[in-house]
Scaffold this motif. Structure first.
Motif, PDB file in Angstrom:
ATOM      1  N   GLN A  18       3.380   0.199   3.030  1.00  0.00           N
ATOM      2  CA  GLN A  18       2.833  -0.717   4.024  1.00  0.00           C
ATOM      3  C   GLN A  18       2.539  -2.060   3.361  1.00  0.00           C
ATOM      4  O   GLN A  18       2.039  -2.106   2.238  1.00  0.00           O
ATOM      5  CB  GLN A  18       1.538  -0.158   4.635  1.00  0.00           C
ATOM      6  CG  GLN A  18       1.728   1.106   5.438  1.00  0.00           C
ATOM      7  CD  GLN A  18       0.409   1.607   6.008  1.00  0.00           C
ATOM      8  OE1 GLN A  18      -0.612   0.920   5.940  1.00  0.00           O
ATOM      9  NE2 GLN A  18       0.422   2.803   6.568  1.00  0.00           N
TER      10      GLN A  18
ATOM     11  N   GLU B 150       0.488  -5.527   3.169  1.00  0.00           N
ATOM     12  CA  GLU B 150      -0.820  -6.058   3.537  1.00  0.00           C
ATOM     13  C   GLU B 150      -1.009  -7.424   2.888  1.00  0.00           C
ATOM     14  O   GLU B 150      -0.403  -7.731   1.856  1.00  0.00           O
ATOM     15  CB  GLU B 150      -1.947  -5.119   3.075  1.00  0.00           C
ATOM     16  CG  GLU B 150      -1.921  -3.744   3.714  1.00  0.00           C
ATOM     17  CD  GLU B 150      -3.056  -2.857   3.228  1.00  0.00           C
ATOM     18  OE1 GLU B 150      -3.615  -3.167   2.156  1.00  0.00           O
ATOM     19  OE2 GLU B 150      -3.394  -1.878   3.911  1.00  0.00           O
ATOM     20  N   ASN B 151      -1.875  -8.242   3.521  1.00  0.00           N
ATOM     21  CA  ASN B 151      -2.303  -9.530   2.956  1.00  0.00           C
ATOM     22  C   ASN B 151      -1.114 -10.424   2.579  1.00  0.00           C
ATOM     23  O   ASN B 151      -1.098 -11.049   1.512  1.00  0.00           O
ATOM     24  CB  ASN B 151      -3.193  -9.310   1.725  1.00  0.00           C
ATOM     25  CG  ASN B 151      -4.404  -8.448   2.032  1.00  0.00           C
ATOM     26  OD1 ASN B 151      -5.015  -8.573   3.091  1.00  0.00           O
ATOM     27  ND2 ASN B 151      -4.737  -7.555   1.112  1.00  0.00           N
TER      28      ASN B 151
ATOM     29  N   LYS C  74       0.842  -1.198   0.000  1.00  0.00           N
ATOM     30  CA  LYS C  74       0.000   0.000   0.000  1.00  0.00           C
ATOM     31  C   LYS C  74       0.871   1.239   0.000  1.00  0.00           C
ATOM     32  O   LYS C  74       1.791   1.371   0.803  1.00  0.00           O
ATOM     33  CB  LYS C  74      -0.915  -0.001   1.227  1.00  0.00           C
ATOM     34  CG  LYS C  74      -1.882   1.165   1.288  1.00  0.00           C
ATOM     35  CD  LYS C  74      -2.759   1.065   2.534  1.00  0.00           C
ATOM     36  CE  LYS C  74      -3.747   2.214   2.612  1.00  0.00           C
ATOM     37  NZ  LYS C  74      -4.580   2.122   3.845  1.00  0.00           N
TER      38      LYS C  74
END
Length: 325
Positions: free
Chosen positions: A297, A299-300, A255
């Motif tokens: 960032q 994520e997942n 992100k």
């Protein structure tokens, strides 16, 4: 007796004398008129609406004033010497009316002789409605597109409201007014613009401030980029050891923002496991590390650890077998 004879002399053939005098006067006026020049002026038509009524229909913005006078007088006459108005002050009821146009001349024109004027139109047909006043919000009007990867996040106007005056229905239907178009083409940072208002309804009178400050807040657009089947590198593994089978792979999302992330590519070794503590063969569950700039960032992430089977290098195995023989 002399007075009587004089009177009789004057009255002798009186009808013929009157006719001759009339013809002479007419010829004189025609002669004078033929010597006059003509010029037409276009003059703004001003509305005076100090009473309780206001026009609900459009009316001409200008009137034409044709002047006939001597060349010297016309040479001294300017458009600014005229003013034209329609006065609605005396009207107290709604309806359609023929309102006369009033022309006002400057003092110098009043002294000119001869000086004739002809007005077109002489009256204006107007539909009147009750005059209403209210305050409405001011909305920014934008043109163009901000720079790629950026978006307008907030807009504000100062002052935020404006007074409008006009016919009842037109005022009731107006919820807000707009600024003149603000060009935000390629804008990549927040900025304050000085602008004015646009009046999109000719039936309304707007009492604006001298200027309006429009604040356009711009920020980088967010972006989520997917990275799939990324090989996990084995770092700091002893030279005498090697991984068995296929190298582990993971997937994850990053992100960030469009300007920073859109063209970003993972560097070699950005995803890895630390094998520095492995000294012998076996199967190990090792934590996965992902090295990215601090403004991103993760994520997942598909896996926090990967299982790695470690064995001795092939050449080391061959050397070991030769020693046993």
């Amino acid at each position: 007796m002399k007075v009587k004879r004089l009177f009789e002399k004057i009255m002798e053939n009186w009808p013929a004398k009157v006719i001759c005098f009339g013809l002479a006067l007419g010829l004189y006026l025609v002669h004078i008129t033929s010597l006059l020049d003509r010029k037409t002026y276009t003059v703004p038509l001003k509305l005076v609406a100090d009473g309780g009524m206001y026009p609900m229909s459009d009316y001409p913005e200008y009137v034409r004033i044709t002047v006939r006078s001597t060349a010297e007088n016309i040479a001294e006459t300017l458009q600014s010497d005229f003013s034209a108005t329609i006065d609605l002050t005396k009207y107290e009821k709604e309806g359609s009316f023929s309102v006369p146009v009033s022309v006002h001349l400057s003092p110098k024109l009043l002294l000119m002789d001869p000086f004739e004027i002809k007005l077109n139109p002489e009256s204006v047909s107007i539909r009147l409605e009750e005059k209403t006043l209210k305050y409405v919000s001011v909305a920014p009007s934008l043109s163009g597109e901000v720079q790629h990867g950026y978006a307008v996040t907030k807009m504000s106007v100062e002052p935020a409201t404006v007074e409008i005056v006009g016919p009842r229905r037109a005022v009731d239907e107006t919820k807000q007014v707009y600024t003149s178009a603000i060009d935000v083409t390629s804008l990549a940072a927040s900025k304050t613009f000085e602008t004015s208002l646009q009046n999109i309804n000719s039936l309304l009178a707007i009492n604006p401030a001298k200027s309006y400050a429009v604040r356009i807040e711009v920020a980088e657009e967010g972006l989520v980029k997917k990275f799939t089947d990324v090989p996990v590198r084995l770092l700091f593994l002893s030279e005498s050891l090697e991984a068995e089978g296929e190298v582990p792979k993971i997937s994850f999302d990053v992100k960030g923002t469009v300007p920073t992330l859109e063209d970003y590519e993972l560097s070699d070794g950005a995803v890895y496991v630390d094998c520095s503590a492995i000294y012998k063969t076996g199967t190990y569950d090792l934590p996965v590390y992902i090295t990215l700039p601090s403004y991103f960032q993760i994520e997942n992430q598909s896996a926090e650890t990967v299982s790695v089977a470690i064995s001795a290098r092939s050449e080391d195995k061959a050397d070991l077998g030769a020693e046993n023989r």
